[in-house]
Every structure is written in C-alpha cells, then in structure tokens.
Scaffold this active site. Structure first.
Site, PDB file in Angstrom:
ATOM      1  CG  ASP A 131      -2.023   1.074   1.125  1.00 31.74           C
ATOM      2  OD1 ASP A 131      -2.286   1.564   0.011  1.00 31.74           O
ATOM      3  OD2 ASP A 131      -2.572   1.454   2.176  1.00 31.74           O
ATOM      4  CG  HIS A 174      -3.524  -0.210   8.908  1.00 30.53           C
ATOM      5  ND1 HIS A 174      -4.449   0.737   8.569  1.00 30.53           N
ATOM      6  CD2 HIS A 174      -2.470   0.005   8.077  1.00 30.53           C
ATOM      7  CE1 HIS A 174      -3.986   1.496   7.580  1.00 30.53           C
ATOM      8  NE2 HIS A 174      -2.782   1.065   7.263  1.00 30.53           N
ATOM      9  CD  GLN A 242      -2.572  -1.590   4.381  1.00 21.25           C
ATOM     10  OE1 GLN A 242      -3.436  -1.777   3.521  1.00 21.25           O
ATOM     11  NE2 GLN A 242      -1.990  -0.419   4.548  1.00 21.25           N
ATOM     12  CG  ASP A 274      -2.090   6.896   6.936  1.00 20.21           C
ATOM     13  OD1 ASP A 274      -2.288   7.718   6.020  1.00 20.21           O
ATOM     14  OD2 ASP A 274      -2.387   5.682   6.853  1.00 20.21           O
ATOM     15  CD  GLU A 316      -5.074   9.969   5.680  1.00 15.59           C
ATOM     16  OE1 GLU A 316      -5.690   9.980   4.604  1.00 15.59           O
ATOM     17  OE2 GLU A 316      -5.226   9.073   6.541  1.00 15.59           O
ATOM     18  CG  HIS A 385       0.013  10.487  -1.197  1.00 13.60           C
ATOM     19  ND1 HIS A 385      -0.578  11.298  -0.255  1.00 13.60           N
ATOM     20  CD2 HIS A 385      -0.347   9.217  -0.889  1.00 13.60           C
ATOM     21  CE1 HIS A 385      -1.267  10.555   0.596  1.00 13.60           C
ATOM     22  NE2 HIS A 385      -1.149   9.305   0.237  1.00 13.60           N
ATOM     23  CG  ASP A 386      -4.832   9.178  -1.652  1.00  8.64           C
ATOM     24  OD1 ASP A 386      -4.877   8.239  -2.464  1.00  8.64           O
ATOM     25  OD2 ASP A 386      -5.135   9.054  -0.444  1.00  8.64           O
TER      26      ASP A 386
END
Length: 650
Positions: A131, A174, A242, A274, A316, A385-386
């Site tokens: 990921d 996670h 994850q 995150d 995030e 980045h997404d």
C-alpha cells in the site's frame, strides 16, 4: 508512580526535572480526560507518563532547546512565511542516494520558501504489495533502500539547521501482517492476539459489514480477512495484509505512544497520523470519526506536549467537513486534538471551479465549514500523493441549484478528458459501478491541460496551429498558478506536491515498476525531474520556468502578509460575478480580499462591492504585484484571464 518517575529523571539536572514536572502539571488533565474510553484511565495515564519520562530523559540537548523555542513560538506552523513540500524520499533524492540525497535538495526547497518537508512513508514496510509503504512492519526501522534510523536522525538535524521541519507518516490504524505484534499473534500469544480484532466465524464481521463502506472495492473488497494461523477473521479495513489495531485495548495505546515518543527523539517535528478516522470500532456505524478517536488523539498529543512539545500532530482525516473539524478540536476537545488537518474540500472545490468556470458551489461549500481553533491550521494543497475523490455534498449542490451526483459525474468526465472540450489528462482510479464513483489520478499540470497543450504544440503544422497551441500552454500554466494562488491565499499551511513547482506531467512509465502496475496514482508520483528543474531555472519563458517563478513569487509575497497567519479565519464571500472566487480575511491591520478569476475570460468585480468589504479600490494595492488594482472606468476591479489578486490597504 511518583517514585518511579523520580528514578527515571534522576540522571537529569534539576532544571530539567522541574521542567518535566511543570509540563505534567500543565497537560495532566488533558491526558487523563483523553483516556476515559478505558476502564482505568488513571492506570493507563501512569504507564504513559513513565514512557514520557524515559523519552524526555533520553532526548538530545539540541531537541530540548527546540522544545523551549517552540514553547515560546507555539504558532510557528501558522505563520505566513511557512510553506510546505511533500514527496517520496526516493523520488525527491537523486536515484539511489536515499536519505542522504534528500539533504542535497535543501537548496531547491529553500528557493521555494519551504519550512516544512513531508516525506511519504519511509518506515520499514512489508515486502510489496505494501500500500505504498503504509503497511508498516517495523516502526523503529527505516526502509533499507533509504538508509538507517541514524541516517534519518542526521537528515532531521540537517533540515533543522536550515530551518526546515521534518514531517513523517505514523500509521495508527493498522500494521502489516509481518509486524512483530501480528507475528506473535499468529504464533498463538494471547497478549498480542488481543492487539487485533479477531473473530472465530463470520457472525460478528457480517454484522459490522452491514454498515461499513469499502475503501478499495476494486482490489480489497470487504473489511475482514480469514487468517489460517490465527484461525479467525481479522479486521482489515484497507488490505488483507494490513491488520487493524484494537485501540480499545490500552496496551495498544501505550505501544503507539511509545512509537510517537521514539520518532520525536529522532528529530521528527510533525507526525502525520495516518488513517486516524478509523481507530475506534462501533457496531452499526461506519466505524469512522467515533468520539473515542478524538479523545485518544488528545491523550497522545498531551503526552507529546509533556516529553517533546516541539512535536505537532497532523490528522490524515479525509472525511466530510463537518467531521474533519473535530480532528482540530471542537467542544470540550477545542484545540486539544491535532494541530494540523487536511483541507480536502478546498482542493476539490478548486478543481471544480476550474472545470465549470463557476465559483458558487465552492463559495457555499467552503463558507459553511465550521470555524476551527485559532491555535490550529489547515493544510492547504492543490494536489497530493492520493487520488482526488469528488467529495461534493448533495446539499451543497442543491443550495446552488445543481445536482450533486451529476456534478460528480461531470468532474470525473472532465478530468479524465472524456468531456467535450476538456484538455485534462487524468486517469480514472477505483471506478465503483455500484455507486458510479470514479476518482481521478493525475499531476496538477496534467489536470490543468498542460500535457494536451504541449502535444498540440508538437503537432502544430502551421503558424495558426502553433499560435493556438501556445495559447493553450499559457492557459494551462495560468490554471496551475491560479490554483496555487488560492491555496497560498487561503491561510493555513500551503503544501507543494513534488514536481508541481516545475509543472511536471504524469509519469508515462508509472506502471513500469511491477508493484505499481495496479495503482495509477503512481502517474502523479514521478521522480523530481532535474532536467526540468534546470530548464525552469535557465528558461523563464518556458512552462516550467513560469510556474517555478510564479511559485517562488507566491511564497515571497505570502511571507510579507500578516493577514495570512493561520489564526485569521478565511471567509469565502459570494462575488457578484460567478466567475470570481473571493476570500476575505479580517486582520487587525486591515482586511485582505483575495479575488480569483476562475475563467479564461476577463472578469470584473464592482468597486462598491469591494468597498463594502473594507477596501476602497482606489486606496488598495494588489500585494501580488505591488501596484493598485486595475480599475475600469466605473471603478470596478478588473481581472484578466485566470488572474489572482490579493487586495490589501495601500
């Protein structure tokens, strides 16, 4: 507990011990209140304080000094001279140079006014697929291809010496299936099995999944995975590898608190928390944004304030505006949760305005975002980045006589280049046929149409075609700079996505790396093109050169305007011309009015309307060029194609 703390702190000089105890007195109530989701919050707080005392004792002298400085300047990240930059370390540094190579980019960053550098996940992940690095197998090791923890500490020291704060990702929700906690759980250790949500059959998972949305429906459907070693179904919100952590277990809180303090002692100054929205699970809900998430984050922040107050938290949380403000603190958590949060709605609305040449939806949607604590700041950005998910609220759309579902379809069509007349070169990411959702990947320049314009220029067969193509290049450059002007002029902490400063296009070879082939978000995660940087520096008339100069200019002007301190709220106001987006900031030195023409056509804002907002046009100056605004014969403020104007009192 008091005796254990005294024993831990005994090696320190008296003034250091006193400082620690004063911080405990200051932050104790916030720590304890944040731990109330647990049956015995006092016991958990005691364990956490012991961790904090050990970290404080081991903290470098230079970091203690930074703590003192930041305690005197708690607004450091809110100041208008602070600009951020985000990148993957291996794509920012010259190939193969790792973290040491990142240090060599400091000159480039400082040219842009960068004071904050976010390096995307670089802690040791599981082998691919992972990921994009967010499946962490070891929080205390750096990826081997980038270097070691000692290299990270050295980089943080170098950046700090240049006035740049290092931001790293910390995945809270996670860990990878290969993380030592998960390995121990699979080996049958009950203590570590309790770190995860494990069920013997599908009964409970099925009840949860009745209300759980899917994050990656294409390649990771469902939220639970059967594991043979566990002989159970383990909660896996994102991917099967994850494993979601059970934050209702206080041992998990203490483990992650210790990780926070460890990273703080490496010199990390900003921790991007995150997947924070997913921490707490509650049957019958989407298991996002539950109240316990804000309580536990408050506890983590209070603990960091005790041991390492230079560290700030960034949430995030890419959720609805009414939900995201809680990550900066609302009600009893006011200003006590995270210090920074992403203004995802601003990014979405900028691209929406550029597509439809209409500011009404953006003005309405952004104006109703609740106020946030004056001690916090939004992270504002044009790209990250997404992918871009079109988070357009149906009620917001109805308020401006639009159809929410239809507008989301339009935006996906427009930015994937399918809409007639669109010059965007985005890629569809995660198409969900059940909902019609189509997210979009693509660099800022490619979404703004620069790639299409340059293709036209290459194919131009005559002078007329060449002139038309040059015009399209000009428009694309103007769109990029207008988007960043909105981002820089909105307040908060603006962040540049790597490559945008030189108008980099989508990476045509994004799928060449095998582990990236199934994820087209890598199209807008290219290596920083050093040839393009050199072109930008050497040829100011080129597209990269104009964007490079424009970004530097925005940072310089921004730093000179106290109006853009993040404690001053941004107030979107409806301009008389729907083609103009307007943002008012009321500062003690006087108001600042940002005007942004989101169209290719010249626009005008009446002088009386500007005057009503406290800025007589004839007594104002456009801070972006240092001159009075361009006034029409009747006193209106004239804006040319895609022009931004930052009006302040002369």
């Amino acid at each position: 507990m008091h005796e254990r703390l005294e024993g831990t702190l005994r090696p320190l000089p008296a003034h250091r011990r006193t400082t620690f105890l004063l911080r405990v007195a200051r932050w104790w109530e916030d720590l304890l209140a944040g731990l109330t989701p647990y049956p015995d919050p006092l016991a958990v707080a005691g364990r956490a304080l012991e961790l904090a005392a050990s970290a404080y004792r081991d903290r470098d002298e230079e970091l203690h000094l930074l703590d003192e400085r930041r305690s005197l300047e708690p607004d450091w990240f809110q100041r208008p001279e602070v600009v951020g930059y985000a990148a993957y370390a291996e794509r920012l540094a010259p190939e193969g140079t790792g973290l040491a190579g990142v240090a060599g980019t400091v000159g480039h960053l400082k040219e842009l006014g960068v004071r904050y550098l976010h390096l995307m996940p670089l802690l040791q992940p599981r082998p691919a697929p992972n990921d994009g690095g967010y499946a962490v197998a070891d929080f205390r090791r750096v990826r081997e291809d980038l270097g070691t923890m000692e290299d990270l500490r050295a980089l943080a020291t170098t950046l700090r010496g240049e006035g740049i704060s290092l931001c790293l990702d910390l995945v809270l929700n996670h860990v990878a299936r290969e993380h030592p906690w998960a390995v121990a759980a699979r080996a049958g250790e009950e203590r570590y099995r309790a770190y995860f949500h494990v069920f013997p059959d599908r009964t409970i998972p099925d009840r949860y999944e009745a209300s759980l949305p899917e994050v990656f429906p294409d390649f990771a459907p469902g939220s639970f995975t059967w594991d043979e070693d566990l002989q159970g179904w383990v909660w896996t919100t994102f991917n099967s590898f994850q494993w979601d952590l059970a934050w209702d277990n206080p041992d998990v809180f203490c483990e992650l608190a210790d990780v926070v303090l460890f990273l703080a002692n490496q010199g990390v100054e900003v921790l991007r928390l995150d997947a924070i929205a997913f921490l707490w699970k509650r049957m019958g809900t989407a298991c996002q944004n539950e109240p316990e998430v804000h309580q536990l984050t408050q506890a983590l922040r209070a603990l960091a304030r005790i041991a390492a107050p230079a560290v700030v938290f960034k949430a995030e949380a890419i959720v609805a505006p009414d939900d995201v403000v809680h990550y900066l603190g609302q009600g009893r958590h006011h200003g006590k949760v995270s210090d920074l949060a992403y203004h995802n709605s601003l990014m979405v609305q900028v691209w929406s305005m550029l597509a439809c040449r209409d500011s009404r939806l953006a003005t309405h949607a952004l104006a109703r975002v609740p106020a946030v604590p004056s001690t916090t700041a939004w992270i504002t950005y044009l790209r990250c980045h997404d992918d871009i998910g079109w988070a357009v609220d149906d009620a917001d759309a109805r308020a401006v006589m639009a159809d929410g579902a239809g507008h989301r379809v339009f935006l996906s069509d427009y930015y994937s280049g399918q809409f007639p007349g669109s010059t965007a070169q985005g890629l569809v990411f995660q198409h969900n046929p059940a909902t019609g959702d189509r997210r979009i990947s693509g660099s800022a320049a490619s979404l703004a149409g620069l790639g299409t314009a340059l293709d036209l220029l290459d194919l131009a067969a005559n002078l007329e075609a060449q002139e038309e193509a040059v015009h399209e290049v000009d428009l694309a450059v103007a769109r990029v700079l207008l988007g960043y002007a909105v981002v820089y002029g909105f307040g908060g902490l603006p962040v540049i996505w790597s490559g945008d400063e030189v108008a980099q296009l989508n990476d045509a070879d994004w799928a060449a790396v095998p582990e990236h082939a199934g994820d087209n978000r890598w199209a807008h995660r290219p290596r920083l093109d050093r040839g393009r940087v050199r072109q930008a520096e050497a040829d100011p008339d080129s597209a990269p050169g104009r964007v490079w100069a424009g970004m530097r200019h925005l940072a310089t002007v921004r730093a000179s305007l106290p109006h853009l301190h993040a404690s001053v709220p941004a107030e979107p106001v409806a301009a008389p011309d729907r083609g103009v987006f307007a943002v008012l900031r009321r500062h003690p030195l006087g108001p600042m009015l940002g005007l942004y023409n989101v169209t290719e056509e010249p626009r005008q804002v009446p002088g009386w309307w500007v005057r009503e907002h406290g800025l007589p046009p004839e007594q104002s100056v456009d801070a972006l060029n240092g001159y009075p605004p361009n006034l029409s014969p009747d006193g209106g403020v004239h804006l040319s194609t895609y022009q931004p104007v930052w009006l302040v009192r002369a």
